[in-house]
Design a protein around this motif. Sequence first.
Motif, short mmCIF file in Angstrom:
data_model
loop_
_atom_site.label_atom_id
_atom_site.label_comp_id
_atom_site.label_asym_id
_atom_site.label_seq_id
_atom_site.Cartn_x
_atom_site.Cartn_y
_atom_site.Cartn_z
N ALA A 138 0.85 -1.18 0.00
CA ALA A 138 0.00 0.00 0.00
C ALA A 138 0.89 1.24 0.00
N ASN A 139 0.34 2.39 -0.44
CA ASN A 139 1.17 3.59 -0.55
C ASN A 139 1.61 4.11 0.81
N HIS A 140 0.92 3.67 1.86
CA HIS A 140 1.26 4.15 3.20
C HIS A 140 2.04 3.10 4.00
N HIS A 141 2.52 2.07 3.35
CA HIS A 141 3.18 0.98 4.06
C HIS A 141 4.62 1.36 4.44
N PRO A 142 5.11 0.93 5.64
CA PRO A 142 6.47 1.26 6.08
C PRO A 142 7.55 0.94 5.04
N LEU A 143 7.38 -0.13 4.30
CA LEU A 143 8.41 -0.54 3.34
C LEU A 143 8.65 0.52 2.26
N THR A 144 7.66 1.38 2.05
CA THR A 144 7.84 2.41 1.02
C THR A 144 8.89 3.42 1.46
N GLN A 145 9.22 3.43 2.77
CA GLN A 145 10.21 4.38 3.30
C GLN A 145 11.62 3.78 3.30
N THR A 146 11.78 2.57 2.86
CA THR A 146 13.05 1.85 2.95
C THR A 146 13.89 2.08 1.69
N ASN A 147 15.19 1.84 1.82
CA ASN A 147 16.06 1.91 0.63
C ASN A 147 15.77 0.74 -0.31
N LEU A 148 15.78 1.03 -1.55
CA LEU A 148 15.57 -0.03 -2.55
C LEU A 148 16.92 -0.46 -3.10
N PRO A 149 17.05 -1.65 -3.69
CA PRO A 149 16.03 -2.70 -3.72
C PRO A 149 15.89 -3.42 -2.39
N LEU A 150 14.71 -4.01 -2.16
CA LEU A 150 14.40 -4.71 -0.92
C LEU A 150 15.03 -6.11 -0.94
N THR A 151 15.65 -6.47 0.17
CA THR A 151 16.15 -7.86 0.28
C THR A 151 15.09 -8.69 1.00
N ASN A 152 15.23 -10.00 0.93
CA ASN A 152 14.29 -10.89 1.61
C ASN A 152 14.24 -10.58 3.11
N GLU A 153 15.40 -10.24 3.67
CA GLU A 153 15.46 -9.96 5.09
C GLU A 153 14.64 -8.72 5.44
N MET A 154 14.62 -7.75 4.56
CA MET A 154 13.88 -6.53 4.83
C MET A 154 12.37 -6.78 4.76
N ILE A 155 11.99 -7.68 3.91
CA ILE A 155 10.56 -7.96 3.72
C ILE A 155 10.03 -8.86 4.84
N ALA A 156 10.91 -9.74 5.31
CA ALA A 156 10.49 -10.80 6.22
C ALA A 156 9.66 -10.35 7.41
N PRO A 157 9.93 -9.23 8.05
CA PRO A 157 9.14 -8.86 9.24
C PRO A 157 7.66 -8.59 8.95
N TYR A 158 7.32 -8.34 7.72
CA TYR A 158 5.94 -7.94 7.42
C TYR A 158 5.09 -9.12 6.98
N THR A 159 3.84 -9.04 7.31
CA THR A 159 2.89 -10.09 6.92
C THR A 159 2.79 -10.16 5.39
N SER A 160 2.80 -11.39 4.85
CA SER A 160 2.59 -11.51 3.40
C SER A 160 1.23 -12.16 3.14
N ILE A 161 0.59 -11.71 2.07
CA ILE A 161 -0.72 -12.25 1.70
C ILE A 161 -0.51 -13.32 0.63
N VAL A 162 -1.05 -14.51 0.86
CA VAL A 162 -0.84 -15.65 -0.03
C VAL A 162 -2.17 -16.21 -0.50
N ILE A 163 -2.23 -16.52 -1.79
CA ILE A 163 -3.47 -17.13 -2.30
C ILE A 163 -3.42 -18.64 -2.09
N LYS A 164 -4.46 -19.16 -1.54
CA LYS A 164 -4.53 -20.59 -1.29
C LYS A 164 -4.94 -21.30 -2.57
N ASP A 165 -4.17 -22.31 -2.94
CA ASP A 165 -4.47 -23.09 -4.14
C ASP A 165 -5.84 -23.74 -3.99
N SER A 166 -6.71 -23.62 -5.02
CA SER A 166 -8.05 -24.17 -4.90
C SER A 166 -8.15 -25.62 -5.33
#
Lengths: 294, 294
Positions: free
Chosen positions: A174-202
């Motif tokens: 989202a445009n207001h998400h903390p990660l938007t304030q981080t230096n790019l590019p994002l590493t896996n470690e930087m992303i890891a603290p945040y909840t990720s949304i996953v689609i469940k296979d049907s």
Amino acid sequence: MKLTLDALEVLDAIDKKGSFAAAANALFRVPSTLTYTIQKLEEDLGFVIFRKEGRRSVLTPAGRVLLEEGRSLLLATQAMIDKAHQVDSGWEVRLNIALDTVWDTQQFLPILTEFQQLNTGVEINLLEEVMGGSLEALIEDRADIVLGGPAPNTPIQGLQFKEVIQSQWCFVTANHHPLTQTNLPLTNEMIAPYTSIVIKDSSRHSPIKSHRLMDKQKQIKVASMQQKISLIEAGIGVGFLPKHKIQNKLDEGTLVTLETTEPTAITPQYCSWKSNNKGKAARWFIDRILSEKI
Amino acid sequence: MKLTLDALEVLDAIDKKGSFAAAANALFRVPSTLTYTIQKLEEDLGFVIFRKEGRRSVLTPAGRVLLEEGRSLLLATQAMIDKAHQVDSGWEVRLNIALDTVWDTQQFLPILTEFQQLNTGVEINLLEEVMGGSLEALIEDRADIVLGGPAPNTPIQGLQFKEVIQSQWCFVTANHHPLTQTNLPLTNEMIAPYTSIVIKDSSRHSPIKSHRLMDKQKQIKVASMQQKISLIEAGIGVGFLPKHKIQNKLDEGTLVTLETTEPTAITPQYCSWKSNNKGKAARWFIDRILSEKI
DNA sequence: CCAATTTGTTCGAAAAAACTGAATAGTTTT
DNA sequence: AAAACTATTCAGTTTTTTCGAACAAATTGG
């Protein structure tokens, strides 16, 4: 079976019009013909259908059964004839189209509208499936055509498929998400603290495989792409999304894409169907979809 | 409706027997007749039903629809004719008999057996109702005959009833119950400390009125007479029961009757039915029940 | 491989069924 | 009491269905 549908129609007309004479008129016959038809029917079935009451005839209880059940019989017969005609025309009676959740339903609507204008009488059922579920729907005959979703990793006997679109996946928040304030590019470690949304296979049988799962990350599982977009837009979590499905939200600015060290995948989307499907509607949709410039 | 049931039967026979010739034989007709019938059917419906393959004919897809749906149509037609015959015979298609829980089902079985031997084709449904529920079932047409239960306290239009049995109610406990050790006759005060078993009225609309409720007594509500007997026999509680339903248990000694100061009621049991019911089966059951010496 | 058998179809004749229209008798309306 | 409407009967006609013989094509069997 000593009974004709014609006799049932006569019975229906007599009841509807209220008299032999009126019914005869409606059926373009002469009253004596109806007398003959009913008398023959009574003789064939072995019970009285009309008994005289004054100068007019009224139904016996058994006659009423014949009238009322006969009417549904006539309707069922007509429905059967209609269906046979539909089958004879080469157009299917029903066509099930599975739209993988990665595909944008909006994009499909013009094609559907165009088809409806052909007036084929084909009943269209749209199913929404996720990931592997779409192919499974095809194999198990729940669907005739699958739009979107991956190609089978091992070629499946009797299944055809063709690439229709290159789906580019981006990391989105989202445009207001903390990660938007981080230096790019994002590493896996930087992303890891945040909840990720996953689609469940049907898919009902396949082993569960979540898409682009990042190991230690907190997860929320959702059932469709649309839900995933909503949750990310609300800032509840982050994740990868196909660019074409969120282009309008990127333009509006409610969602933003962020560069990652992990290369973003470009997954091809396929249209799949059974090779032995000879139905006109299935053929029409496949041709129409493959010719589409997307 | 350009279709005859006869043509559907021909279609069915051709498929069942595997060839025009065999089907013709089975139908006591000549092969050319079947050719004529099918050709006429094709002309009437406007599509091809059989196409030649080698020296034999095979169904087209539309023809198969006609065959398969036609078969259910033929079955439905026969069912309708059977039902009409049943109605014509004067015997109902179905008869719902509500047995009030006060009535002993065992007592009714010989009558039912006798009826079955008449081979009337009437489908009998037994409903179990409690107290007022049985009369309600009659009024609302869920039942054609009610056996047992009270007469309506206000005479109801179109309803007939007749007393069939005097049901004597006794105060009953298990043979090992503390009350069996008390001085007789029992007063209300002596009974009050013990749990009483009460049958819940099954009527859906009537105001709830439990039978012979004793004010301050602890209660357990049950749904049927059989349950009430079981609970009392187990010593869980006490209550009034119709003598004829527990005679065998009194003889065995598992239940005992105890004299009370409160006079025990003798409630008459009625057989009730609608006066406008002209069905033969209803009439038979009513006559049979009223003539029974019980 | 060729004769025999089995298949479904065609066609003219015959039979059966369905339909007609005039006469009839009963009932309701006017 | 006449007129209007009901359903039915019946003799004659038309239509539909059935038959059986002849036929052509495909399969089977010796």
